[in-house]
Write a protein that holds these residues in place. Structure first.
Motif, short mmCIF file in Angstrom:
data_model
loop_
_atom_site.label_atom_id
_atom_site.label_comp_id
_atom_site.label_asym_id
_atom_site.label_seq_id
_atom_site.Cartn_x
_atom_site.Cartn_y
_atom_site.Cartn_z
N GLY A 97 -40.13 70.46 9.38
CA GLY A 97 -38.76 70.09 9.06
C GLY A 97 -37.71 71.07 9.53
O GLY A 97 -36.51 70.88 9.28
N ALA A 98 -38.11 72.13 10.23
CA ALA A 98 -37.16 73.11 10.73
C ALA A 98 -36.56 72.65 12.06
O ALA A 98 -37.01 71.66 12.65
CB ALA A 98 -37.84 74.46 10.90
N ASN A 99 -35.58 73.39 12.52
CA ASN A 99 -34.97 73.15 13.83
C ASN A 99 -35.35 74.31 14.74
O ASN A 99 -34.66 75.33 14.77
CB ASN A 99 -33.45 73.05 13.68
N PRO A 100 -36.47 74.21 15.46
CA PRO A 100 -36.93 75.34 16.28
C PRO A 100 -36.06 75.55 17.51
O PRO A 100 -35.66 74.58 18.17
CB PRO A 100 -38.35 74.94 16.66
N VAL A 101 -35.78 76.81 17.80
CA VAL A 101 -35.00 77.18 18.98
C VAL A 101 -35.84 78.16 19.79
O VAL A 101 -36.14 79.27 19.33
CB VAL A 101 -33.66 77.84 18.58
N GLN A 102 -36.23 77.77 20.99
CA GLN A 102 -37.08 78.62 21.81
C GLN A 102 -36.24 79.65 22.57
O GLN A 102 -35.27 79.30 23.23
CB GLN A 102 -37.89 77.78 22.80
N MET A 103 -36.62 80.92 22.43
CA MET A 103 -35.93 81.98 23.17
C MET A 103 -36.83 83.19 23.26
O MET A 103 -37.77 83.36 22.47
CB MET A 103 -34.61 82.36 22.48
N SER A 104 -36.58 84.04 24.24
CA SER A 104 -37.36 85.26 24.41
C SER A 104 -37.02 86.25 23.30
O SER A 104 -35.99 86.12 22.62
CB SER A 104 -37.05 85.90 25.77
N TRP A 105 -37.88 87.26 23.13
CA TRP A 105 -37.62 88.28 22.14
C TRP A 105 -36.34 89.04 22.45
O TRP A 105 -35.60 89.44 21.55
CB TRP A 105 -38.81 89.23 22.04
N ALA A 106 -36.04 89.22 23.73
CA ALA A 106 -34.82 89.94 24.12
C ALA A 106 -33.57 89.23 23.61
O ALA A 106 -32.57 89.87 23.29
CB ALA A 106 -34.77 90.08 25.64
N ASP A 107 -33.64 87.92 23.52
CA ASP A 107 -32.48 87.14 23.04
C ASP A 107 -32.51 86.92 21.53
O ASP A 107 -31.49 86.56 20.94
CB ASP A 107 -32.44 85.78 23.74
N ALA A 108 -33.67 87.12 20.93
CA ALA A 108 -33.84 86.75 19.52
C ALA A 108 -33.02 87.64 18.59
O ALA A 108 -32.33 87.14 17.68
CB ALA A 108 -35.31 86.81 19.14
N LYS A 109 -33.08 88.95 18.79
CA LYS A 109 -32.40 89.85 17.85
C LYS A 109 -30.89 89.63 17.84
O LYS A 109 -30.28 89.54 16.76
CB LYS A 109 -32.75 91.31 18.15
N PRO A 110 -30.23 89.50 18.99
CA PRO A 110 -28.79 89.19 18.96
C PRO A 110 -28.49 87.87 18.26
O PRO A 110 -27.49 87.75 17.54
CB PRO A 110 -28.42 89.13 20.45
N ALA A 111 -29.36 86.87 18.46
CA ALA A 111 -29.14 85.57 17.83
C ALA A 111 -29.27 85.66 16.31
O ALA A 111 -28.52 85.03 15.56
CB ALA A 111 -30.14 84.55 18.37
N LEU A 112 -30.21 86.48 15.83
CA LEU A 112 -30.35 86.68 14.40
C LEU A 112 -29.18 87.48 13.83
O LEU A 112 -28.70 87.21 12.73
CB LEU A 112 -31.66 87.42 14.12
N THR A 113 -28.71 88.45 14.60
CA THR A 113 -27.59 89.29 14.16
C THR A 113 -26.32 88.48 13.96
O THR A 113 -25.58 88.66 12.99
CB THR A 113 -27.33 90.41 15.20
N THR A 114 -26.07 87.54 14.87
CA THR A 114 -24.85 86.74 14.80
C THR A 114 -24.99 85.52 13.89
O THR A 114 -24.00 84.85 13.60
CB THR A 114 -24.45 86.25 16.20
N GLY A 115 -26.21 85.22 13.47
CA GLY A 115 -26.43 84.05 12.65
C GLY A 115 -26.59 82.77 13.45
O GLY A 115 -26.56 81.67 12.89
N ALA A 116 -26.74 82.91 14.77
CA ALA A 116 -26.94 81.72 15.60
C ALA A 116 -28.24 81.03 15.22
O ALA A 116 -28.38 79.81 15.38
CB ALA A 116 -26.95 82.11 17.07
N VAL A 117 -29.21 81.80 14.75
CA VAL A 117 -30.43 81.23 14.17
C VAL A 117 -30.63 81.85 12.79
O VAL A 117 -30.17 82.97 12.52
CB VAL A 117 -31.67 81.47 15.06
N ASP A 118 -31.31 81.12 11.92
CA ASP A 118 -31.49 81.57 10.54
C ASP A 118 -32.70 82.48 10.35
O ASP A 118 -32.70 83.34 9.47
CB ASP A 118 -31.66 80.36 9.61
N GLY A 119 -33.72 82.26 11.17
CA GLY A 119 -34.94 83.01 10.95
C GLY A 119 -35.82 83.03 12.18
O GLY A 119 -35.45 82.57 13.26
N GLN A 120 -37.02 83.56 11.98
CA GLN A 120 -37.96 83.72 13.08
C GLN A 120 -39.36 83.93 12.53
O GLN A 120 -39.55 84.06 11.32
CB GLN A 120 -37.55 84.89 13.97
N GLU A 121 -40.35 83.99 13.42
CA GLU A 121 -41.72 84.28 13.01
C GLU A 121 -42.26 85.35 13.94
O GLU A 121 -42.10 85.28 15.15
CB GLU A 121 -42.58 83.02 13.03
#
Length: 341
Positions: A190-214
């Motif tokens: 039921g989640a909304n998965p967003v595929q991205m590299s690790w290099a892009d993941a941390k900035p996306a988490l910092t800005t709230g563009a994505v809610d979480g990660q695994e």
């Protein structure tokens, strides 16, 4: 043939035996490039650095290897690493089964949702017939596998609330790696998965563009993800991320049999060190990393067997579909190995 002639012939044979490997070794590259995603102090980088160190030590510096982290040898495109190694553009790698799965579908085995309940199950696969078969498949694809290491079990984190049931993932934007299986798993939950590299993941988490990660908790800890809003962790052991030490066939052919054995044994030894680092503080006997994370005010939820089973059932259709894609025989071999661990 006279005795003198025999003696001369024998001397020539000895000379070839003595100079052949040395002449071959003299043709080695000045540097062999080793691709990884994460550097030390992540366990991934620890394993890679130890491999380089041991090979240099055991060959008296004749084989010079250098780690290039961040998959910079393929411009950060993690899923292109195996193809680059197969072509010989990359000499060596300590690579992830996840990142190699687009080229070798069988590598998706470790990402089958909730296949692996614990470390003993993971060891049963990598140290048994399943691991042997996967290494055969890698060889068939132009790369020489040497040993296993480990990035760890991947746990789920987010910035919104604790995740205890599949319903808690409903609507959350979750960063996942570039693998269709991960996309299918989180969609089923039921989640909304967003595929991205690790290099892009941390900035996306910092800005709230994505809610979480695994990711493994070693990644969470070293990257200090509690500082970028990832305040909720669920340890659910839904997939594992084994690593493989490997050499392109092109580079492997450079080495004498003696040096090939040195490279292989050094990888085995470095793999043990990497596995130890990946599990430190995350076991029933030693949960010091969990306690350290909690000390930052993070909520850590450990699923009960009943709670985990709800996630198993929610992803069963994904499991069955990917069992057919990966190969029922291999998956059933894995299931049997785990049952008999």
């Amino acid at each position: 043939m006279t005795f003198k002639t025999l003696l001369a012939a024998a001397g020539a044979t000895v000379a070839v035996a003595l100079t052949g490997p040395v002449a071959h070794a003299a043709d080695y590259k000045d540097e062999y490039k080793v691709s990884t995603v994460l550097p030390a102090p992540f366990p991934w980088g620890i394993a890679a650095d130890e491999w380089v160190r041991l090979v240099a030590e055991r060959t008296d510096g004749r084989i010079n290897m250098k780690v290039y982290s961040g998959t910079q040898l393929v411009a950060g495109e993690q899923t292109k690493e195996f193809n680059a190694m197969r072509r010989g553009a990359i000499d060596m790698a300590v690579g992830s089964t996840i990142n190699w799965s687009p080229q070798i579908v069988e590598m998706n085995l470790f990402a089958m949702p909730f296949l692996l309940p614990d470390y003993a199950a993971l060891d049963a696969l990598t140290n048994g017939p399943v691991g042997d078969r996967l290494f055969e498949i890698i060889r068939e694809n132009g790369v020489e596998p040497l040993a296993w290491a480990e990035n760890g079990f991947r746990e789920v984190t987010n910035s919104q609330h604790p995740i205890e049931t599949p319903a808690d993932l409903e609507g959350l934007k979750m960063r996942v790696v570039g693998s269709p299986l991960f996309n299918d798993t989180f969609t089923a939950l039921g989640a909304n998965p967003v595929q991205m590299s690790w290099a892009d993941a941390k900035p996306a988490l910092t800005t709230g563009a994505v809610d979480g990660q695994e990711n493994p908790l070693t990644v969470y800890s070293v990257a200090k993800m509690h500082e970028i809003g990832q305040q909720y962790i669920t340890t659910w052991h839904y997939v594992a991320d084994p690593l493989i030490f490997a050499v392109s066939d092109k580079a492997w052919g450079d080495f004498t049999p003696e040096d090939q054995e040195i490279l292989r044994q050094a990888a085995i030894d470095a793999g043990r060190a990497g596995i130890e680092a990946a599990r430190a503080g995350l076991t029933d006997e030693d949960d010091s990393m969990i306690q350290e994370i909690k000390g930052h005010g993070v909520t850590v939820t450990r699923l009960t067997e009943e709670q985990r089973q709800a996630f198993v059932e929610a992803t069963r259709d994904v499991y069955d579909a990917w069992k057919a894609k990966i190969g029922p025989d291999l998956v059933e071999m894995a299931e049997e190995s785990i049952a008999n661990r």
